[in-house]
Design an enzyme around this catalytic site. Sequence first.
Site, PDB file in Angstrom:
ATOM      1  CG  HIS A 374      -2.149   0.848   1.072  1.00  0.00           C
ATOM      2  ND1 HIS A 374      -2.202   1.971   0.268  1.00  0.00           N
ATOM      3  CD2 HIS A 374      -3.380   0.758   1.646  1.00  0.00           C
ATOM      4  CE1 HIS A 374      -3.398   2.516   0.352  1.00  0.00           C
ATOM      5  NE2 HIS A 374      -4.133   1.797   1.181  1.00  0.00           N
ATOM      6  CB  SER A 455     -33.289   7.437 -10.450  1.00  0.00           C
ATOM      7  OG  SER A 455     -33.669   6.520  -9.430  1.00  0.00           O
ATOM      8  N   PRO A 460     -24.538   8.356  -4.064  1.00  0.00           N
ATOM      9  CG  PRO A 460     -24.399   7.359  -6.178  1.00  0.00           C
ATOM     10  CD  PRO A 460     -24.408   8.698  -5.501  1.00  0.00           C
ATOM     11  CG  ASP A 461     -18.855   7.756  -0.846  1.00  0.00           C
ATOM     12  OD1 ASP A 461     -18.260   6.665  -0.820  1.00  0.00           O
ATOM     13  OD2 ASP A 461     -18.667   8.651  -0.009  1.00  0.00           O
ATOM     14  CB  SER A 487      -8.694  11.006  -3.679  1.00  0.00           C
ATOM     15  OG  SER A 487      -7.598  11.422  -4.489  1.00  0.00           O
TER      16      SER A 487
END
Length: 650
Positions: A374, A455, A460-461, A487
């Site tokens: 990572h 819609s 969404p997040d 980010s």
Amino acid sequence: MTIAKTFLSSTSVRTLPSTIIKKYSPIIQNSKSYKLICPILSRNYSSQIETDKPKTFSNQHIIPRLPIPTLQETAERYKRSLLPIFKPEDYARAANAVDEFVKADGLGEILQKRLHESDKVEKYSWLENIWLNKAYLEWREPSLINVNWWCEFRDHPNGILKQVQKGQITDFQIYRTAGLISNLLSFNDEVNNELLPPEYTRQGPLCMNQYKKQFSTTRIADSPADRSISYWPATAKHIIVLFRDQIFKVQVLGEGGARVTIKDIERQLKSIVEQTSNTNELQLPIGLLTAEHRDTWATARKALESQSSENRSNFEAIDTALFSVSLDDYSTDSNIDISHHNLFHAFNGRNRWFDKSLQLIVQSNGRAGVNGEHSPADAVIPGNIFDYIVSKEPAQDPSNSSSIPLQAPQHLKWAPYSSLETVIKKAQSNIQAATDNVDSVLLHYNEYGSNWLKSVKVSPDAFVQMALQLTYYRQHGEQCPTYESASTRGFLHGRTETVRSCSIDSVAFTKAFDDKDFKKEQKLDLLTKAIKTHIEYMISATNGKGVDRHLLGLRCQIQNEEEKSRALIFTDPSYIQSMYFKLSSSNLSPGDYFYGGFGAVVPEGYGINYSIGKEGIKFSICSFKKYNETDSKTLRKTLKNALDDLRNLI
């Protein structure tokens, strides 16, 4: 950046010199206002912009540096994040410590001034080296599970093989592996030659620096802190391939980086299988040590390096290799709940080199994925690479490839030191205990995805984050500090910032949701408010105005014990407790070509990765079996019910 935006907001752009237009064409071209407010630019210079495609790193000089928030900004956001997780008396004590820290002429101002001074001497960012060292290289626990992440690819267009006998290597496995290797080499070519288009958001260009740290990148175990090496352009002509714990240096490019055919790569892989099958000189499973405690591995690596020049040459071949490939002579169950464990930890850590930035893994049935270290980069960057290589399957030979002779794969042979076998045996025992402790399951939820959420005008997040808050509250009866990665690539060499998803408003929503005294309209209003708050947190974090990185930067400016004792903001229990993220989450959408996961960051917590597709959401849920407080399978069921209930509410 500011100048370019001024251009776009003014009709004076019509008279700009062509040199200026060319310099800022990436931003101008990607602006929604491009053709509306720049009609003459669009008509007269469109051909110029089309032919002068911006190079991958052409925007780096106009990307702003990561800002340092004011003490007051961070103090207010920090106190706000403490409210939902502490009792009133604990909050009052913590808030007093914060206020004392940021008062005029206090310690906070001294540390803030030092942080600004450090920003002046750092080439790119005040945070870059602090984050790399504190979050990764100084961390001494094994990278396996604790640091590394995994991704499983969508199956090959031809599917996967059924019922492959253990111990076999199949032609289909070799075929798919060679194709994925070729596609990875093509992506590396694009980065090396700056052909990868620079990326943007609505706010402007994104930093592309992390693409330089994917190929020929390795974490090297050292003491007291690890080191990271990376090369750009990544011009090595070889990769390393592991098969039955044997490590091979494998040439996959000709002189000057000349591309070879996929068949040539297949022949190299088959040669490895033949060499391993026909030798009586099988080497010790050195790769196991990459999954050990970092101090143990650092000591062993130094002992091996001092043992012989051949060992040092082996390490050089591994460290500089473009990437690693693991050929597994077995297949896991077709059930993805089981198969992803092979990418996560291989069940026992065998046949892996966990220090490489990219480690391609292919099973004998053709199922494939990656395990990644990572420290060099965050999820979006390798994710874009995987979208590229998987979307191009079945792989085709590059247009400039030709069949040329390649050096036969070199079996790396090790000169052991006296206690090496004992160290490896102990490593195997430790790794087995760690992998046996992993409780990782998947939820592929197909009732709805981003299309439906958009819609009904829901982010969404933020919606998924509230679903996780509701899920945890239902299962554990309390709220907990929650981490979501945001980010900060809008800034030069930006990495991530923490979004503290547990808010006053999320708590109000989760407590009300199953309370019969609240009407449906009230619950919906509370959900809407919680989502709005989360979006505000995300915007602040993305704009470099988060809490956690600034506090880390300030803490790293403390110079002596006297200052440490005065820094009550950091010595108060609330500081550590507020970062004890029992829910650690990351969004890796859309998940069309791959999905992934990572380990929990605290012993009694969960690591949850999710990918929001158009018609579904993929989750990975990881916890540890030793702790009775957590149960990944139960949480999966609770999460599914929460997603169903939220759909019904909306």
